[in-house]
Design a protein around this motif. Sequence first.
Motif, PDB file in Angstrom:
ATOM      1  N   ARG A  93      17.704 -24.069  66.156  1.00 17.87           N
ATOM      2  CA  ARG A  93      17.405 -23.294  64.654  1.00 17.87           C
ATOM      3  C   ARG A  93      18.411 -22.031  64.922  1.00 17.87           C
ATOM      4  N   SER A  94      19.306 -22.201  65.196  1.00 17.17           N
ATOM      5  CA  SER A  94      20.705 -21.146  65.195  1.00 17.17           C
ATOM      6  C   SER A  94      21.593 -21.347  63.992  1.00 17.17           C
ATOM      7  N   ILE A  95      21.863 -22.800  64.187  1.00 17.44           N
ATOM      8  CA  ILE A  95      22.922 -23.457  63.546  1.00 17.44           C
ATOM      9  C   ILE A  95      22.167 -24.390  62.518  1.00 17.44           C
ATOM     10  N   GLY A  96      21.043 -24.067  62.466  1.00 14.56           N
ATOM     11  CA  GLY A  96      19.842 -25.509  60.884  1.00 14.56           C
ATOM     12  C   GLY A  96      19.969 -23.645  59.908  1.00 14.56           C
ATOM     13  N   ARG A 102      26.993 -27.854  63.695  1.00 12.60           N
ATOM     14  CA  ARG A 102      26.252 -29.003  63.751  1.00 12.60           C
ATOM     15  C   ARG A 102      27.019 -29.407  64.158  1.00 12.60           C
ATOM     16  N   ARG A 103      28.402 -30.319  64.059  1.00 12.83           N
ATOM     17  CA  ARG A 103      28.965 -31.451  64.861  1.00 12.83           C
ATOM     18  C   ARG A 103      28.436 -31.338  66.110  1.00 12.83           C
ATOM     19  N   HIS A 104      28.477 -29.925  66.683  1.00 10.02           N
ATOM     20  CA  HIS A 104      28.979 -30.624  67.982  1.00 10.02           C
ATOM     21  C   HIS A 104      27.737 -30.592  68.702  1.00 10.02           C
ATOM     22  N   LEU A 105      26.478 -30.219  68.276  1.00 11.02           N
ATOM     23  CA  LEU A 105      24.813 -30.752  68.688  1.00 11.02           C
ATOM     24  C   LEU A 105      25.009 -31.919  69.554  1.00 11.02           C
ATOM     25  N   ALA A 154      39.572  -1.081  81.983  1.00 12.84           N
ATOM     26  CA  ALA A 154      38.672  -1.379  80.681  1.00 12.84           C
ATOM     27  C   ALA A 154      37.865  -2.696  81.038  1.00 12.84           C
ATOM     28  N   VAL A 155      36.539  -3.291  80.310  1.00 14.43           N
ATOM     29  CA  VAL A 155      36.438  -3.983  79.817  1.00 14.43           C
ATOM     30  C   VAL A 155      36.184  -4.674  78.820  1.00 14.43           C
ATOM     31  N   VAL A 156      37.320  -6.011  78.955  1.00 17.64           N
ATOM     32  CA  VAL A 156      37.000  -6.980  77.380  1.00 17.64           C
ATOM     33  C   VAL A 156      36.312  -8.196  77.308  1.00 17.64           C
ATOM     34  N   ALA A 157      35.076  -8.043  76.332  1.00 15.86           N
ATOM     35  CA  ALA A 157      33.784  -8.854  76.578  1.00 15.86           C
ATOM     36  C   ALA A 157      34.000  -9.722  75.158  1.00 15.86           C
ATOM     37  N   GLU A 158      33.708 -10.829  75.132  1.00 14.56           N
ATOM     38  CA  GLU A 158      33.391 -11.601  74.251  1.00 14.56           C
ATOM     39  C   GLU A 158      32.246 -11.677  73.816  1.00 14.56           C
ATOM     40  N   MET A 159      31.607 -10.549  72.448  1.00 16.65           N
ATOM     41  CA  MET A 159      30.509 -10.325  72.620  1.00 16.65           C
ATOM     42  C   MET A 159      29.433 -11.022  71.068  1.00 16.65           C
ATOM     43  N   ARG A 160      27.859 -11.428  71.504  1.00 15.49           N
ATOM     44  CA  ARG A 160      27.887 -12.091  70.989  1.00 15.49           C
ATOM     45  C   ARG A 160      27.006 -11.639  70.178  1.00 15.49           C
ATOM     46  N   PHE A 161      26.653 -11.522  68.421  1.00 19.96           N
ATOM     47  CA  PHE A 161      26.549 -11.081  67.373  1.00 19.96           C
ATOM     48  C   PHE A 161      25.367 -11.556  66.771  1.00 19.96           C
ATOM     49  N   TYR A 162      25.292 -12.642  66.633  1.00 22.37           N
ATOM     50  CA  TYR A 162      24.430 -14.061  66.031  1.00 22.37           C
ATOM     51  C   TYR A 162      24.227 -14.603  66.937  1.00 22.37           C
TER      52      TYR A 162
END
Length: 288
Positions: A93-96, A102-105, A154-162
């Motif tokens: 749904r997100s990728i749509g 899409r190529r990773h689905l 400190a903590v450096v974390a990848e954070m997902r916005f979407y």
Amino acid sequence: MAYLAGALAPLRPLRIADVGANPIVASAYDALVRQGLAQVWGFEPHPVAAAALRDQAPENVKVIEQAIGAPGRAVFNAYPASEMSSLFKLSRRSIGYLGHFRRHLDSEEEVDVTLDSLDAVADVPMIDCLKVDAQGAELSVIEGARQKLVQAVAVVAEMRFYRLYDGEPEMHELDRALRGQGFVLHRFIAPKARMLGNSQAHRLNRRAVGSQLIDGDAVYIRNLEDRAAVSDEQLAHLALLADAMFGSRDLALWCLDELAARGALPGKVAAKYVDKLPAALKAEGAKA
């Protein structure tokens, strides 16, 4: 960085744990490693990738072939594009909606793995900084590192916005977990955005028009409001991280000023540090 290291000496090397350590050579802490100012424990669960990392890692970087997360058995979704691999599956749904990835689905291979918490890894001491990029598993890594993070600055974390993956934790959950352990949001580094799919995409500069935030590194630092709760050593390590890893020169100066106020550092260090900054970072016409 070299000036700071000399001014703050003697100071033991920074201890950094990196969960999702691929690559190591081009990492955010590379300069600290090259100058012998940091020891790194990097985690890479894939045997082939771990072996490749060991071949290129300097002696102050230890590569550990182990999967970190919520302890127990899990299914790891290994995508051909390794940077997309995750404990979660990509969201159709997100990728749509986004019109990207899409190529990773449906390209993933399911691999059974055993996860361990960072706190359970005896080879890793108490750390000063945690860097984690685990494609949605950042929350479980942080929650399983409470003991290792007790003295961390400190903590450096990848954070997902979407959301990209089904079931991955949302950014407010990661923020709440870090605040619960005494950290506060300091800054974002290199947030990534994509252009949403549209009928005129072929006529647009994707980089210039892309507006939908996807993810980025979030830098959290130890809450400094209670200055008495932060040791001289923690301030010194945070100053080095701020300069070399975060690009936060004002934070580095805050730490230097506090150390000077405590009598732990000569007051002239802050001014000499600014002397060595690039001209673009100084006020026009500023004098020492």
